[in-house]
Structure formats: C-alpha cells, structure tokens
Scaffold this active site. Sequence first.
Site, short mmCIF file in Angstrom:
data_model
loop_
_atom_site.label_atom_id
_atom_site.label_comp_id
_atom_site.label_asym_id
_atom_site.label_seq_id
_atom_site.Cartn_x
_atom_site.Cartn_y
_atom_site.Cartn_z
N GLU A 1 0.82 -1.22 0.00
CA GLU A 1 0.00 0.00 0.00
C GLU A 1 0.85 1.26 0.00
O GLU A 1 0.55 2.22 -0.70
CB GLU A 1 -0.92 0.03 1.23
CG GLU A 1 -2.02 -1.02 1.23
CD GLU A 1 -3.13 -0.74 0.22
OE1 GLU A 1 -2.96 0.11 -0.67
OE2 GLU A 1 -4.19 -1.37 0.33
C1 BLG Z 1 -10.46 0.53 -1.41
C2 BLG Z 1 -11.19 0.51 -0.09
C3 BLG Z 1 -12.46 -0.27 -0.20
C4 BLG Z 1 -13.29 0.23 -1.36
C5 BLG Z 1 -12.44 0.20 -2.63
O1 BLG Z 1 -11.30 1.03 -2.42
O2 BLG Z 1 -9.34 1.35 -1.31
N1 BLG Z 1 -10.33 -0.12 0.90
C6 BLG Z 1 -9.93 0.53 1.98
O3 BLG Z 1 -10.27 1.64 2.28
C7 BLG Z 1 -8.98 -0.21 2.86
O4 BLG Z 1 -13.19 -0.14 1.00
O5 BLG Z 1 -14.40 -0.62 -1.51
S1 BLG Z 1 -15.90 -0.09 -1.33
O6 BLG Z 1 -16.00 0.60 -0.06
O7 BLG Z 1 -16.73 -1.28 -1.36
O8 BLG Z 1 -16.14 0.79 -2.46
C8 BLG Z 1 -13.17 0.67 -3.87
O9 BLG Z 1 -13.56 1.99 -3.76
C9 BLG Z 1 -7.00 1.17 -1.33
C10 BLG Z 1 -8.26 0.97 -2.10
C11 BLG Z 1 -8.07 1.77 -3.35
C12 BLG Z 1 -6.63 1.67 -3.62
N2 BLG Z 1 -5.97 1.43 -2.34
C13 BLG Z 1 -6.64 0.00 -0.49
O10 BLG Z 1 -6.18 -1.05 -1.29
C14 BLG Z 1 -6.03 2.91 -4.26
O11 BLG Z 1 -5.68 3.83 -3.60
N3 BLG Z 1 -5.94 2.87 -5.60
C15 BLG Z 1 -5.42 3.99 -6.37
C16 BLG Z 1 -4.00 3.71 -6.75
S2 BLG Z 1 -3.33 5.06 -7.61
O12 BLG Z 1 -3.11 6.12 -6.67
O13 BLG Z 1 -4.23 5.44 -8.65
O14 BLG Z 1 -2.10 4.58 -8.12
#
Ligand code: BLG
Length: 488
Positions: free
Chosen positions: A316
């Site tokens: 993360e």
């Molecule tokens: C996750 C949330 C989920 C959420 C999904 O996004 O975050 N998880 C957490 O907060 C721990 O709860 O599911 S939902 O509530 O059912 O919608 C979908 O929205 C976080 C993710 C998103 C991801 N990292 C943890 O893995 C992230 O930041 N992606 C973007 C990457 S970048 O910046 O574009 O490179």
Amino acid sequence: MFSQTAFRRRCTPWVLATGILLLMSGCSEPPKPSTLERIQKEGVLRVVTRNSPATYFQDRNGETGFEYELVKRFAEDLGVELKIETADNLDELFSRLSQPDGPVLAAAGLVGSEGRKRQARFSHSYLQVTPQIIYRDGQTRPSRPEDLLGKRILVLKGSSHAEQLESLKARLPGLQFEVSDAVEVVDLLRMVDEGQIDLTLVDSNELAMNQVYFSKVRVGFDLSDPSSLGWALASGDDNSLLEKTNAFLDKVEQNGTLQRLKDRYYGHVDVLGYVGAYTFAKHLQQRLPRYEGFFRQAAQAHGIDWRLLAAMGYQESLWQPDAISKTGVRGLMMLTQRTAQAMAVSNRLDAKQSITGGAKYLAQIQEQLPAEIVEPDRTWFALAAYNIGNGHLEDARRLTEAEGLNPNKWLDVKQILPRLSQKQWYSKTRHGYARGGEPVHFVANIRRYYDILTWVNLPQLEGSQLAESSLHVPGIDKAGNEKPLPQL
Ligand code: BLG
C-alpha cells in the site's frame, strides 16, 4: 567288510547329493540388498545437508528450505521417513557421505564440479546456477578476473568457488583469496554488505534469495558459465538409489513441482527486479522495525498473520504513514475516508491507527465472504476485496461463473477481474466499472512480500542474534565452542 566298489556304489550318490545340497545352500544365501532396498526396508532416507537459508533451516513453523522441500518430496515418493543431518562444512559433508553407515544422499546446493565427481556421484541437475563475483555498492565495480587482484576475497572452504578461484590462479598468479569453514553464504554476503571484505563469490541462486536482505550487495560479473546443481551419492557401483533419484528429479521437472519451488525460493528478484530487491532490503532494515510492533498487535487482535498485514502495508505505502494516492486514499494501509470512518480511525496518517483500522477491515471482509471460499483462496479474495471493494469482487465472481469457471477459486477469478474495466463486460455487471487489473497485481505483490517475510527472514534478519540460537551459528562449532573467525 565293504569292498571299495561297493562303497563307491552305495556312497557316490550320497556324496553327490550332499555336494549338490551344499552348492545349493551356497547359491541360496540371500544376495546383499541394494541401497534402495535397504532404505525401503528400514523406512528411512538419511540425507546430509548444510544449515543455510538456501538449503535447510528451521523457522518458527518448523523445517524449511529449498533442498529440504525437494528431498522431503523424494522421501514421500519412496514412502519412507526423511532423516536430515547437517554438516558444519562442505569437507565434513563429503566425508560423512563416504562413510559406509553414513547418510546415503547429500542435498546441499552442490555443484557437480570435476573435483567433486572424483569423490561422489551426482544426480541429474535440478538447478542451473552461475557463480557471481559480489561487491559492495559504492566501490568500483569489478568486471573481469584481473579486477580481483589486490582485493580481500573470502569464500567457503571446500566450495566449488574455492576450486574455481584456485584454478584461476594458474592464469593470475597474483590472485589471493581466503577460505573459511566458520561461515555460511549468508555471512559472506553480510560481510560484503558491511564492508568487512571486498569481494566474495556465490552462486546466483544464493544471491537471488538473499538479495532482499542486503541492500548494498551488487553483482560484479559472472565468473563462468552456468553450472549444474545435483544431489551427491557416495561413490560405488550400486546404482539403485541413483536411478530412483534421477527418475524422481525428472518427474518433478515435468510436473511443475520443481518450478514452483524455484519460484518460491529464488523468484523474488525475477518479480521485484534487482532495484526493487535492493529497495525492499533497505526498507526492511530502515522502515519495518518502526511498525512491526503495531502489525503484531493488530494481527493478534484479529487472528491474522502479522507478516500478511506487513506485506499489505508494504504494497500500500512502502511502509510510509504519510502516503497519499492519486485518488485521495491515505496512510500506511491506504484507507478511504469511508473505511476510516467505519473502522473508527480518526487520523488516517497515524501509523498505529491506520494499521489497526486496516487489520479490522480485512478481518471483517474475510468473515463476510461466502463459506464456499476456503483457505488459502479465502485470504486472496479478502485482499482483493480490500482493494477493489466487495461489490466489484462479487461482479467478477458472477462473470467467472458465467464463463464456466469456478467463482470460489482465486486462480479463475483473477483471470476475469480485469474485464471489469472493459465496457462490454462491466456494462453487464451490478456495480459497473472498476479497475479490475489492480487487485490482481495487489494480491500477487502481497503474496510475494508475504513469502519473503515468512520463509527466509529469520536467519538473515536476526544477524547478531544468531550466535544465541542453535540454528545457524557462524563461528561456533557443534560442541558450542567458538571457532576463530577468519583473519582478513
Ligand atoms: C479501497 C477501499 C475499499 C473500497 C475500494 O477502495 O481502497 N479499501 C480501503 O479503504 C482499505 O473499502 O471498496 S468499497 O467501499 O466497497 O467501495 C473501492 O472503492 C485502497 C483501495 C483503493 C486503492 N488502495 C486499499 O487497497 C487505491 O488507492 N488505488 C489507487 C492507486 S493510484 O493512486 O491510482 O495509483
């Protein structure tokens, strides 16, 4: 009185019969059992190895190591119990192998060099390795044999590397190097990493598995072409065990078992790349210790393995509490605002809160997954939902089922997940568009970091504490007496 003729007439058949009986009893004496028959009769396969991360060691989960895993499967294949013995150094290993009542096999990352083939027989090869000259980042990179002159070089006594450097001396008479039987490969790498020696020579597989622990260690050049690792058997003309060993190694090569073991033990650098491996090593030393306590506490509170949480934290944020993603998700465990609120996290940038909230969220997801999804897939699904949300994961599972695949198997669902970002597919789902490729990488990377954190971490990471354990103890012999470390 018997006449001679009468005696002959009466006794010849008797004498003849006795002679035949005697002859027959000589013939029916049971032949000496072959080595293989003896192993099968005794129900034990005795194997000698070295105690090192690339071969055999014990961690909190018990015995492990590449050689151990492979030879354990061989014992299972033979239907016998495996009995592992460790030798303090390579000379001792070969001398034990040659004792008549000694172990029957040496499985210890051994190159079947010419010198060794004079004292033992070698099985088919199960791994190709290249001997590599290792130097410390920041020093001038050695790039050819002449660059070894005038350097402090240390290798293992009795190793194929000592043999190679010795033969290089014929061409470079000024070449000097030291050998030691008081250290293991991991110590050689540590000594280069810490600047105690200039160079060492190790096999590419040993480097690959240790690179993630030593951030300063670099490859100068390959000293020769790849050579083959094999198991060694005592010399002799009984080929029963050798044939069985070769048949087993051929089988695991064909059925993919060998490749899986190689990926697990030596595949890190392939996946992380060398730069990723140095970076991981640096972060392991500099960042993880600050958060390890939080990971352990949170993991214990929710019945999760702390190393899985730590692996998630690395994926993360590279263990950075102030990380912010493009999408505004924040903190060491990258919680969305919504998740943070639901988990009662008031400050996402606080490492402890982030880790505690992340652990709680993961445990909650895992509990809510359908009962048909069983471990270890259940953990991979929980991680995917952590990243993409349970709704999208459910969409992917439905698409998987519609394709005739198994929606409870991660191997099947991960093939389908990327479709969530293609209109033709997401238009048919309940929750619509999602970056379906992201959880596939997310889970694969976490599994990789988790593997690194689980299997070989102890011997490498606990460097100075090793002297107190009975496991891998450079400088201390079996009786517990200190052996002098090499003077350089
Ligand atoms: C996750 C949330 C989920 C959420 C999904 O996004 O975050 N998880 C957490 O907060 C721990 O709860 O599911 S939902 O509530 O059912 O919608 C979908 O929205 C976080 C993710 C998103 C991801 N990292 C943890 O893995 C992230 O930041 N992606 C973007 C990457 S970048 O910046 O574009 O490179």
